[in-house]
Enzyme design. Sequence first.
Site, PDB file in Angstrom:
ATOM      1  N   HIS A   1      47.650  35.823  35.606  1.00  0.00           N
ATOM      2  CA  HIS A   1      46.132  37.183  35.880  1.00  0.00           C
ATOM      3  C   HIS A   1      45.269  37.129  34.569  1.00  0.00           C
ATOM      4  CE1 HIS A   1      48.113  38.777  39.438  1.00  0.00           C
ATOM      5  NE2 HIS A   1      49.608  39.656  38.919  1.00  0.00           N
TER       6      HIS A   1
HETATM    7 ZN    ZN Z   1      53.711  40.155  39.890  1.00  0.00          ZN
END
Ligand code: ZN
Length: 369
Positions: free
Chosen positions: A134
């Site tokens: 992320h």
């Molecule tokens: Zn995850």
Amino acid sequence: MRQTVFLSSPEVWQRGHGSDHPLKPERLQRTHELLAEYGAFEAPNVRLMAPRPATKAELLLFHTTEYVDVVRALSEGDSALPAWRYGFGPGDNPIFEGMFDSEGLKVGSAIQAAELLLTNECDVAFSYSGGLHHGGPALASGFCVFNDAAVAIQWLLEQRQRVAYVDIDVHHGDGVQDAFYDSDRVLTISLHQDPRTLFPGTGFVHETGAGRGEGYCVNIPLPPYTDDERYLWAFREIVLPLLNRFTADVVVTQLGVDTHIQDPLANLALTTEGQSALFSTLAELAPKWLALGGGGYAMDVVPRAWTLALGLMAGIHWPEELPPGYQARYGGRWLHDREAVLLEERLRQQVGVRVEEVVATLKQIQKLG
Ligand SMILES: [Zn+2]
């Protein structure tokens, strides 16, 4: 026999997000211990290697200079910086002591894995402390400070490799997708829970890449309660033909195991059976395999799932009963789940219909027979 490297040392779990955070460093320690107690590191084709830290130049392959400097300063206790502007704060992305070294080591680990593959020292390298998919160029997000996957892929591109990235974490691999969205040299494929129901809220079928990268980004969103059977079906229908068509030099995988039914942060319904089937399919597909870790927050599941993964990488079958020392310390008795997932029939059918729709749409977009 595949030559396999497992990158780990106590350094990867001695610092970290802390025991009150879902990304507990203990996940890594327990996995290492379980493998050690199964005798994994004595196998003739498995080598345990301690990871090295990333250099600043390596971090800059994906991150901005400003961000790298900020992470270092925050890590050293600088409280005058607007940490929130870079995604830090209480909650998902707390600042912790030794953060720069701890998270930089995970990036170094991924690059070291890539180096070992390109110098033919191994066929598969498992950097299980990473998979922090992320992270943005200047942003901490979803427990991820540095994006080891994006850095390692960029490093591989500079070595003129063609890279396929397969992300089986339950969350969409948004940071990696964004990093290579306009590139036709990286095929990114992410399977994840329907973004309407889970962080980070992206990863729809119609996110397909831009410019030269059009068609080189693939998203397979799956409804809550997708089980082993449906997940594997979608994987085989879409991921197999795409990987065969793309002919990568290196396959980079993010092996998050938060798809498991017991995972506290998400709602898919896989078991260690389904996860093992996925790992073994990936093992057949990848010419050179750079395996990264990822999510997984059920403490009882993660060490078993990643132990199964390493076994399938190296072609080793572990005894089904967990080693006695491990059992005594952490409980549990068996390597695989003992209970099957039993979904109510109507729900199972609804899930099936939705998964079939997603697969049909993707086949159309990707022009797969
Ligand atoms: Zn995850």
